[in-house]
Design an enzyme around this catalytic site. Structure first.
Site, PDB file in Angstrom:
ATOM      1  N   LYS B  45       0.860  -1.192   0.000  1.00  0.00           N
ATOM      2  CA  LYS B  45       0.000   0.000   0.000  1.00  0.00           C
ATOM      3  C   LYS B  45       0.893   1.237   0.000  1.00  0.00           C
ATOM      4  O   LYS B  45       2.007   1.225   0.536  1.00  0.00           O
ATOM      5  CB  LYS B  45      -0.894  -0.022   1.254  1.00  0.00           C
ATOM      6  CG  LYS B  45      -1.706   1.243   1.514  1.00  0.00           C
ATOM      7  CD  LYS B  45      -2.936   1.332   0.623  1.00  0.00           C
ATOM      8  CE  LYS B  45      -3.640   2.662   0.793  1.00  0.00           C
ATOM      9  NZ  LYS B  45      -4.815   2.786  -0.064  1.00  0.00           N
ATOM     10  N   ASN B  69     -13.095   3.193  -6.491  1.00  0.00           N
ATOM     11  CA  ASN B  69     -12.549   3.405  -5.155  1.00  0.00           C
ATOM     12  C   ASN B  69     -12.014   4.822  -5.047  1.00  0.00           C
ATOM     13  O   ASN B  69     -11.473   5.363  -6.007  1.00  0.00           O
ATOM     14  CB  ASN B  69     -11.444   2.386  -4.829  1.00  0.00           C
ATOM     15  CG  ASN B  69     -10.053   2.911  -5.139  1.00  0.00           C
ATOM     16  OD1 ASN B  69      -9.454   3.687  -4.384  1.00  0.00           O
ATOM     17  ND2 ASN B  69      -9.528   2.507  -6.284  1.00  0.00           N
ATOM     18  N   ALA B  70     -12.194   5.380  -3.851  1.00  0.00           N
ATOM     19  CA  ALA B  70     -11.578   6.683  -3.560  1.00  0.00           C
ATOM     20  C   ALA B  70     -11.118   6.600  -2.119  1.00  0.00           C
ATOM     21  O   ALA B  70     -11.574   7.348  -1.258  1.00  0.00           O
ATOM     22  CB  ALA B  70     -12.575   7.821  -3.761  1.00  0.00           C
ATOM     23  N   CYS B 130      -2.314   8.465  -8.713  1.00  0.00           N
ATOM     24  CA  CYS B 130      -3.537   8.241  -7.945  1.00  0.00           C
ATOM     25  C   CYS B 130      -4.521   9.373  -8.197  1.00  0.00           C
ATOM     26  O   CYS B 130      -4.204  10.536  -7.959  1.00  0.00           O
ATOM     27  CB  CYS B 130      -3.205   8.158  -6.457  1.00  0.00           C
ATOM     28  SG  CYS B 130      -4.670   7.972  -5.428  1.00  0.00           S
ATOM     29  N   LYS B 165       4.571   4.569 -11.991  1.00  0.00           N
ATOM     30  CA  LYS B 165       3.200   4.069 -12.237  1.00  0.00           C
ATOM     31  C   LYS B 165       2.405   5.113 -12.998  1.00  0.00           C
ATOM     32  O   LYS B 165       2.200   6.243 -12.525  1.00  0.00           O
ATOM     33  CB  LYS B 165       2.515   3.747 -10.905  1.00  0.00           C
ATOM     34  CG  LYS B 165       1.152   3.062 -11.086  1.00  0.00           C
ATOM     35  CD  LYS B 165       0.679   2.419  -9.778  1.00  0.00           C
ATOM     36  CE  LYS B 165      -0.655   1.700  -9.957  1.00  0.00           C
ATOM     37  NZ  LYS B 165      -1.113   1.029  -8.724  1.00  0.00           N
ATOM     38  N   THR B 193      -5.966   3.505 -12.084  1.00  0.00           N
ATOM     39  CA  THR B 193      -7.417   3.511 -12.324  1.00  0.00           C
ATOM     40  C   THR B 193      -7.851   4.685 -13.193  1.00  0.00           C
ATOM     41  O   THR B 193      -7.119   5.647 -13.375  1.00  0.00           O
ATOM     42  CB  THR B 193      -8.163   3.600 -10.985  1.00  0.00           C
ATOM     43  OG1 THR B 193      -7.689   4.758 -10.282  1.00  0.00           O
ATOM     44  CG2 THR B 193      -7.908   2.366 -10.138  1.00  0.00           C
TER      45      THR B 193
END
Lengths: 249, 304
Positions: B45, B69-70, B130, B165, B193
């Site tokens: 994580k 997801n948030a 993110c 990423k 995402t």
């Protein structure tokens, strides 16, 4: 906890939009207390997430869940038949922890709608402590009422419906106010508005226990999706049952 | 070398399968279900310098063949992670990739600097993608100049291999990939995402407390495949592929698209045994598809 294909022993409609399913397998042997839940995976790729549903009762290798039809997942669940299998992860969560301090005490159970389900096993477990048990069951309407006779065998039932078609006409909070605050232990499960009222009304009581819910993903504490409002606890792993004094709503 | 083994910068993997960041915590919960030594590696994580408590609830909801997801990069912060979480993972025989996030370039650089001589970490996944945080995250990953500058700054202070990423929330992911390669990235991790939303029919408001969330799961798999295919034909550095993988077939397809290793994220959330299941099924599917080894499949690609 285990992931297991449980066998469906029965799946019956018991009230409007409300079903009772009995499942058999190994998971029931691992249940420690009432208030725990199982996490159900439907056999449908378009519905990937598991659905967390409270355990209403358990005995030996069987457990019982009650569920309302609230979306695609529960609709699919209601179509399953005796003999089908169901992918279940469980048992999960911390439930209602009972001990000898309960002996002969005055206890109130507050349940509204489908929240009443986990209170059934709790009411059964409380019998051995010889408590003075009052049970509030609040529904929207007569056709949604379930388990009335079952709970009457376990304590003094106070029934209400929003539209007055059965029992007292009124909301859960009205019945709570009718009964007053003279209790030693209070256990509640239902919509957030009910839990908030209980927490506020019994603010001076140490032994108020609330069963919370939140949208979940993993159900096992790994993904941090289901925090309590103060973001300090995970509802799936630290809860779903919390002492009212230790949780913010 | 075994049929499933893969070597990437910093990563000597016994198999190409790793849980993706955010879907596995730091392994503590999943370790109760199976031996994490089965895994090729674990992408932990996200770590930020200070603790982050996460976004307002609800943080997840389902979509058709996927989910939003948030979470909001919730994590206990660098100190607790280095003191307790990475050590927990290091007891297993599996590679550990630290996912590093931040709200400023300085924060990324500081964390990477501190992890540079941490023996428990094999590589770093730079989370510049993110979509669920106000500052940082995706902001760094949508501009090739910013992404490259951050990559270079991190490379300058950190000896660990850096996998950047990438976010798919851009017009041209190849441009970003080339920029970070040129800035010194050792590999690329993709895809993160897709920013998305669902609305509650009763309240008429977005379901998520954060309003938007990242879409993941099987629904995004074809997008991941396309992007990995395009990026792999435009950079030389290896790709850790991810995005909707839920079977051995999906993992093999992703390697055929151009990935050298595969991370599985969302599928862990509904099937906690998905990673060991995929690892176990790979040899059989490789037999059926005429694939000698993962390394040979990787080498055999990218001819066109």
């Amino acid at each position: 906890m285990l992931v297991e294909m449980m066998q469906i022993m029965s799946n019956e409609r018991i009230a409007k939009g409300t079903y009772e399913m009995v499942l058999a397998g190994e998971i029931p042997h691992l249940i420690e207390e009432s208030g725990q839940f199982i996490h159900i995976k439907l056999n449908d790729e378009s519905l990937p997430l598991r659905r967390p549903i409270s355990i209403a009762a358990y005995h030996e290798n069987e457990l019982r869940i009650l569920y309302k039809l609230v979306g695609k997942g529960t609709e699919k669940l209601s179509e399953l038949k005796k003999g089908d299998s169901l992918d279940v992860l469980g048992p999960l969560g911390n439930g209602f922890k009972l001990d000898n301090h309960l002996e002969n005490k005055k206890v109130l159970l507050v349940g509204a709608g489908i929240g009443i389900a986990p209170l059934y096993q709790l009411a059964c477990d409380l019998q051995k402590y010889q408590v003075d048990l009052d049970i509030i069951m609040s529904f929207k309407s007569k056709d949604e009422v379930y388990y009335l006779e079952e709970f009457k065998k376990l304590g003094n039932v106070y029934l209400s419906t929003d539209d007055g078609t059965c029992g007292k006409r009124g909301y859960c909070k009205d019945v709570i106010e009718d009964l007053g605050s003279d209790y030693d232990y209070v256990y509640a499960c239902g919509p957030l508005i009910v839990l908030k009222f209980v927490k506020e009304y019994f603010v001076d009581l140490d032994h108020v226990y609330l069963s919370l819910e939140q949208r979940m993903a993993c159900g096992m504490g790994a993904c941090y999706a289901c925090d309590t409002k103060d973001k300090k606890k995970r509802i799936c792993k630290d809860g779903p049952v919390f002492n009212g004094k230790e949780v913010s709503l | 070398m075994s049929r499933l083994a893969v070597k990437l910068p910093g990563l000597d993997l016994k198999n190409p399968i790793m849980p993706a960041s955010g879907c596995f915590g730091f392994g503590e919960e999943f370790a109760e279900l199976y031996d994490l030594s089965l895994l090729g590696g674990v992408i932990a994580k996200a770590v930020t310098l200070d603790e982050r408590v996460g976004n307002p609830l609800p943080r997840v909801c389902e979509t058709s063949s996927g989910m939003l997801n948030a979470i909001g990069l919730k994590n206990p912060g660098f100190e607790e992670i280095v003191r307790e979480k990475y050590p927990f993972l290091s007891q297993f025989d599996t590679a550990i990739i630290a996912n590093v996030a931040g709200s400023s370039e300085d924060e990324y650089v500081e964390i990477c600097k501190r992890l540079s001589d941490n023996e428990m970490i094999d590589a770093i996944e730079l989370n510049i993608s993110c979509p669920n945080v106000d500052q940082g995250g995706m902001a760094f990953g949508t501009d090739p100049i910013v992404a490259a500058r951050l990559t270079a700054k991190v490379k300058a202070v950190c000896t660990k291999p850096i996998y950047v990423k990438l976010t798919p929330n851009v017009s041209d992911i190849v441009e970003i990939a080339k920029a970070v390669e040129e800035a010194g990235a050792d590999g690329i991790s993709m895809i993160n995402t897709l920013t998305a939303m669902r609305i509650d029919l009763h309240t008429r408001k977005p379901i998520l407390g954060n309003k938007t969330g990242g879409l993941s799961g099987a629904a995004i798999f074809p997008l991941a495949i396309r992007m990995i295919y395009e990026v792999s034909r435009n950079v030389k550095i290896p790709i850790i592929g991810m995005g909707g993988v839920s079977s051995a077939d999906d993992a093999l397809e992703m390697i055929m698209a151009g990935a050298s290793a595969v991370a599985v994220g969302t599928a862990n959330l509904y099937d906690p045994y998905i990673c060991p299941k995929i690892i176990e099924e790979l040899p059989k599917r490789m037999d059926e598809l005429g694939i000698e080894s993962i390394e040979s499949l990787i080498k055999g690609g990218k001819h066109d």
